[in-house]
Every structure is written in C-alpha cells, then in structure tokens.
Design an enzyme around this catalytic site. Structure first.
Site, mmCIF file in Angstrom:
data_model
loop_
_atom_site.group_PDB
_atom_site.id
_atom_site.type_symbol
_atom_site.label_atom_id
_atom_site.label_comp_id
_atom_site.label_asym_id
_atom_site.label_seq_id
_atom_site.Cartn_x
_atom_site.Cartn_y
_atom_site.Cartn_z
ATOM 1 N N ASP A 1 51.651 109.096 82.958
ATOM 2 C CA ASP A 1 50.352 109.206 83.615
ATOM 3 C C ASP A 1 50.465 109.914 84.971
ATOM 4 O O ASP A 1 51.386 109.638 85.744
ATOM 5 C CB ASP A 1 49.802 107.791 83.837
ATOM 6 C CG ASP A 1 48.373 107.800 84.336
ATOM 7 O OD1 ASP A 1 47.505 108.248 83.578
ATOM 8 O OD2 ASP A 1 48.133 107.376 85.480
ATOM 9 N N GLU B 1 69.816 109.430 76.641
ATOM 10 C CA GLU B 1 70.761 108.375 76.212
ATOM 11 C C GLU B 1 70.437 107.946 74.781
ATOM 12 O O GLU B 1 71.187 107.192 74.170
ATOM 13 C CB GLU B 1 70.639 107.150 77.137
ATOM 14 C CG GLU B 1 71.124 107.412 78.548
ATOM 15 C CD GLU B 1 70.692 106.313 79.538
ATOM 16 O OE1 GLU B 1 70.222 105.237 79.092
ATOM 17 O OE2 GLU B 1 70.814 106.548 80.746
HETATM 18 O O1 ISL Z 1 40.565 112.941 88.093
HETATM 19 C C1 ISL Z 1 41.351 113.859 88.170
HETATM 20 C C2 ISL Z 1 41.142 114.965 89.078
HETATM 21 O O2 ISL Z 1 39.947 114.810 89.755
HETATM 22 C C3 ISL Z 1 42.515 113.892 87.322
HETATM 23 O O3 ISL Z 1 43.405 114.811 87.759
HETATM 24 C C4 ISL Z 1 43.193 112.536 87.264
HETATM 25 O O4 ISL Z 1 44.278 112.522 88.108
HETATM 26 C C5 ISL Z 1 43.652 112.276 85.910
HETATM 27 O O5 ISL Z 1 42.524 112.214 85.123
HETATM 28 C C6 ISL Z 1 44.496 111.006 85.850
HETATM 29 O O6 ISL Z 1 44.172 110.236 84.728
HETATM 30 C C7 ISL Z 1 45.027 109.226 84.345
HETATM 31 O O7 ISL Z 1 45.287 108.304 85.394
HETATM 32 C C8 ISL Z 1 44.166 107.575 85.871
HETATM 33 C C9 ISL Z 1 43.414 106.894 84.739
HETATM 34 O O8 ISL Z 1 42.215 106.386 85.217
HETATM 35 C C10 ISL Z 1 43.151 107.854 83.600
HETATM 36 O O9 ISL Z 1 42.516 107.185 82.543
HETATM 37 C C11 ISL Z 1 44.458 108.451 83.186
HETATM 38 O O10 ISL Z 1 44.351 109.296 82.072
HETATM 39 C C12 ISL Z 1 44.701 106.566 86.843
HETATM 40 O O11 ISL Z 1 45.770 105.883 86.255
#
Ligand code: ISL
Length: 535
Positions: free
Chosen positions: A209, A247
């Site tokens: 993520d 690994e």
């Molecule tokens: O919202 C963004 C830019 O304005 C995106 O780059 C954002 O960083 C991205 O959507 C991250 O998403 C992920 O992490 C979030 C979560 O809420 C999302 O569902 C997940 O896909 C925080 O953990």
C-alpha cells in the site's frame, strides 16, 4: 532471479474487498468463510490469483487500511486458522493468494502506537512514529503545514496523561492512521518479519500500500513537492523486501504506486526492487483511441529498461467503477474529482467496459480485476450520505463523497437485498445498502446467459489461458482506421478495438471473441474482437 515464466508476469489477479465479497456468517459483513464458499466460482471464472484488501484486526477507520495487528485476522472476517484454510483451499484450486501490506501507517489501536502515547516525548517508543512539538504559542499549531491526503491537517495533537495538550503526530491519511518513522531500523525489521510471517503461511505475494510515501523529508519542513512523495530512500526499503521475498520461491511484490512520471514509477521495478506495480495511468485514461494508444506505448517504454512486465487495471476499491466512468461525457478518472452524480449512460458504459475487457486482457503483462467488474456493476452513486463510511467524506468537509460507491456488497442471487450476499435467514442487512436494480446483475442471473458480462469474462479468461501468445510477451500495432486500435500478439493473434464512434471495417480472420455482435461483418462502435489471423 525469477525466471521469464514467473507466474506474476502474466497473472490475472482478482481483487477481493473482503468486507463486500461474501458474508459466510450472516452478520452483513463479508468474511473469509464467505470467500471460501466462492472459490469454485472464482476457479470457474478463471482467475490466477486473489488479492485480499487488508484482513487484519482493525477499527475500520479506513476500511482496514488502519491495521491494529499485522499478524492476525480481524474477528469481523474470521481467524488466522480460517485464513490458513482459505490459503490451502485456494491453492487446491490452483489459485494463488496475495495479501495487502500497509507499511506507511498503522492504526492508533496498534500496540506500538498505544505504547508510544503512553511514553515520554523523545522515547524509543515515540521514535517509531513522527511525534513532534507544535509550533507557535503553547505549541498550538501543527509542526508543519502538511495536509492529509484525505483532507485536513496531517497532524493531530495528543493529550498527556495529566490532561494537558501534548506532542503532535503525523498522519498522511486519517488521524486514526499514524505514519511509521521509516528512518528507524526497528520499523524496517518489523516489516521484514511480517513478510516472513505470511510467506511462511503460504501467501504467494504482497500488494504494498502507498509505496511511494514512506520516507519523509527528515527536517519535516513546510511542504515542497518531495516532502514525502517518491523520496530516494524508499528504494532501500524495497530492496530489503526483495531480499526477503527471494528467501522463498517465486513470491511477488506488487506496488501501489501513484506517480505521474513513468520513469520515476519504473525505478521501483528495477531488478532488485518490486516485481510489478499497478498501472494507474491506464486506469485514469479516457476512452479515446489516441490517448489509450499513447498510454500503452508510454507504459511499455517505461517498463522495458527495467525488464518488468506491465499491468493493466480498470477499477479498484479507490476509484469510480469503470462502467460508470465510461458512460459519462468525460471518461477519464481523476482522484481529485470523482464527479459523483454526473449524467451517465450506463448502457454505453457497459458496452465500452466489455470492449475494454478484451483490450485489457490482450495487452502484454498482468491484469487486475476488481470484484464485481465481471458482473458489470456500476458505481452506486445514490448511497444516502448517512451510510457513507469512507473517511474522505467527513475529512473533505462533505465535498467529496468518497469511495463507498464502489464498495457495495456483491449481488450473488435473488431479486432483492441481500441478493445472496448473506446466507438465507440472515437478519443483519449488508453493511452498505445494495441498489434495488441489482436483480438482473447477480451471478445467478448472468450465469449461462450468452450475452452477460460474466459469460464474456469467463470466456475470455478461458481463452487467455489457452492462447500462449497472451500474457507477458511482445506486441505490435497493426495498421487501422482512425479511432481503431489494432495490435498483434504473435503472428496469428490480433485484438481490434473500435473506439471511433462509427462502425469500422474488419480484416479477415476467425473471431475468437467479440464484446458485442458484429454487424454485416463490420465492427460496430465501442466493440472489440480477438481474431485468429493467418500469418
Ligand atoms: O489519494 C491519493 C492521491 O490523492 C492516492 O495517491 C492515495 O495515496 C492512494 O489512493 C492510497 O490508497 C491506499 O492507501 C490508503 C487507502 O485508503 C486506500 O484504500 C489504499 O488503496 C490509505 O491506506
């Protein structure tokens, strides 16, 4: 080094938003036993792997992306034993398992954060996060001007044990999601251990993520373009992860990387870093032949020097479902403006989505499907505001309706809520209400119907497995009329997509699959075909 035929180079990966896939115990929330009951469906559909959005214990401030314990399963979803069983049974069906690991932040309920709050400023416990004194009189102003990606300030003030206001902590997302301090080696060691924990349990890959925001500018000065996006230090972190992955045999590291610069994006896919990453430029691209072709070219050119396969993705749990997007006047996607409620022609959107499925699954590399796209589900745009759960809705001060509309529980059978999402006799309602119009779109209603989206997906996924020229490998553009995309995969296969808005002539060949019927041998507007061409 993984060999050229590694599974993740060509895999079709199906994303399961656990909370909304299938409810096994009747409490209105999807769970792992629910998924286990649908493995036969997923095997028949023909996907190679499942990606589970976070399944860990979580207060669900951000749909589970606020993780309280990275080594357990949320009681909402089941138990560690249920996960192990699911992994084994999926493997029995020949389906691989990918889990979501969230390294940028955890939950305020995570043991480390609770310990940090209970410890003094400057303590080791606090150095796992970003605690700082505020600015200005009484330190009442946040340490810097960074804004949360979900809206509002990226800092929240703590309260000391004696009730006085304390330090502030950094959260790029919701206040319930404190950011880890990745300059602290304890954090890196912890995550490498978490990876081993899951690889030891048979997980085949990890979706990472928010890949590009882990490392922060160390002085935490006021915002500049690279305060926390794409700092070079991120690469060392993923080199460490790659060493852990290696690994084990054939594990995949899949990055969620939103970066506008394709070359900077590809740096995360160098041979000693991640294996693949989601192609969001393709996801955001309008239904326009010139733009699509340019994105395909840019994608392949960016991946080539690093030797990583491209990926193709149309929807996920963060974006407007593509049936809806393709039915609007502006068919692009923009995170900053979801345009919920814009006029939409869903019939047109579905027709284009069918053609886009043929395009996506014929392009070289891997593909990601988001649960429900095989049913042609549209974004649920009319959820009552009071049921919305996405923190974006509140944090944007009710200017952005957020992502709940693509997270509504799936319809499996029947003509009304819960459409088989929960077992018969369940008393709890699905955690988000399902539209009244979904009776025609259930799995049951679409199975065996020649013209359904589900039948189309099963058919082209079956063909994709049979046709050795699909998946990873070369492609080349073929001559085509304006507004038509035509490309070859090997000497005997072509994909032709008519984005011109008018019928187009079709060259000779045996039609292996078509997204809509041909008319007098011509390819109607918003239609795609897979052709067996003869040398
Ligand atoms: O919202 C963004 C830019 O304005 C995106 O780059 C954002 O960083 C991205 O959507 C991250 O998403 C992920 O992490 C979030 C979560 O809420 C999302 O569902 C997940 O896909 C925080 O953990």
């Amino acid at each position: 080094m993984p060999d050229e035929s590694s599974w993740w180079r060509s895999a079709v990966i199906y994303q399961i938003y656990v909370r909304s896939f299938a409810d096994g115990n009747g409490d209105g929330t999807g769970d792992l036993d629910g998924v286990r009951g649908k493995l036969g469906y997923l095997a028949d559909l023909g996907v190679d792997a499942l990606w589970f959005t976070p399944w860990y214990p979580s207060p669900m401030a951000d749909g589970g992306y606020d993780v309280a314990d990275y080594r357990d399963i949320s009681p909402m979803f089941g138990s560690l034993a249920a996960a192990e069983k699911l992994i084994d049974e999926a493997h029995g069906h020949g389906i691989r398992i990918i889990i979501d690991v969230v390294p940028n932040h955890c939950s305020t309920e995570h043991a480390w954060f609770k310990r940090a709050l209970a410890s003094k400023p400057g303590s080791e416990e606090r150095q796992r996060f970003w605690f700082r004194p505020g600015r200005g009189p009484e330190e009442a102003e946040p340490p810097n001007n960074w804004q949360s990606i979900f809206g509002g300030p990226a800092w929240t003030r703590t309260t000391n044990a004696d009730g006085t206001p304390g330090e502030w902590y950094l959260h790029l997302f919701a206040p319930e999601q404190p950011d880890f301090n990745w300059t602290n080696p304890v954090v890196a060691a912890e995550f490498e251990d978490i990876l081993r924990f899951w690889f030891d349990r048979g997980v085949d890959g990890v979706r990472i993520d928010s890949v590009a925001v882990l490392v922060k500018e160390p002085t935490l000065a006021d915002e500049t373009p690279d305060s926390y996006t794409d700092r070079d230090g991120n690469h060392d972190i993923y080199r460490g992860w790659r060493r852990v992955a290696e690994e084990y045999p054939d594990k995949a590291l899949i990055g969620e990387i939103w970066l506008p610069d394709a070359e900077r994006f590809a740096r995360y896919l160098r041979a000693d870093e991640l294996h693949v990453a989601f192609n969001f430029e393709f996801l955001c691209c309008a239904w326009d032949a010139g733009k699509l072709r340019a994105v395909v070219d840019r994608t392949l050119a960016a991946h080539k020097p690093v030797g990583a396969p491209a990926t193709w993705v149309l929807s996920n749990h963060d974006v407007v479902r593509h049936v809806t997007r393709y039915g609007r006047a502006d068919t692009s996607f923009d995170m900053a403006d979801r345009r919920i409620g814009a006029p939409t022609d869903l019939e047109l959107g579905r027709r284009r989505a069918r053609a886009a499925a043929l395009l996506t699954l014929a392009l070289p590399g891997g593909a990601y499907l988001y649960q429900g796209e095989e049913l042609g589900l549209a974004e649920v745009e009319d959820l009552p505001d009071e049921v919305r759960q996405d923190p974006i809705w509140a944090r944007s001060e009710h200017t952005d309706r957020g992502r709940d509309g693509c997270r509504v529980p799936l319809p499996w059978s029947g003509s009304r809520q819960p459409y088989g999402f929960s077992p018969d006799g369940a008393t709890a309602q699905p955690w988000l209400p399902q539209p009244e119009s979904w009776g025609e779109q259930t799995v049951r209603a679409q199975e065996g119907r020649a013209d359904s989206m589900l039948t189309l997906y099963s058919e082209i996924l079956r063909l994709r497995h049979e046709l050795t020229e699909l998946g990873d490998g070369p492609m080349n553009w073929l001559p085509a009329a304006a507004g038509v995309l035509a490309f070859a995969r090997g000497p005997e296969f072509a994909c032709v997509v008519n984005v011109s808005g008018q019928p187009a002539e079709l060259s000779d060949g045996e039609v292996l699959a078509a997204s809509s019927s041909l008319v007098d041998g011509r390819l109607p507007a918003d239609t795609a075909v897979w052709l067996r061409t003869r040398g």
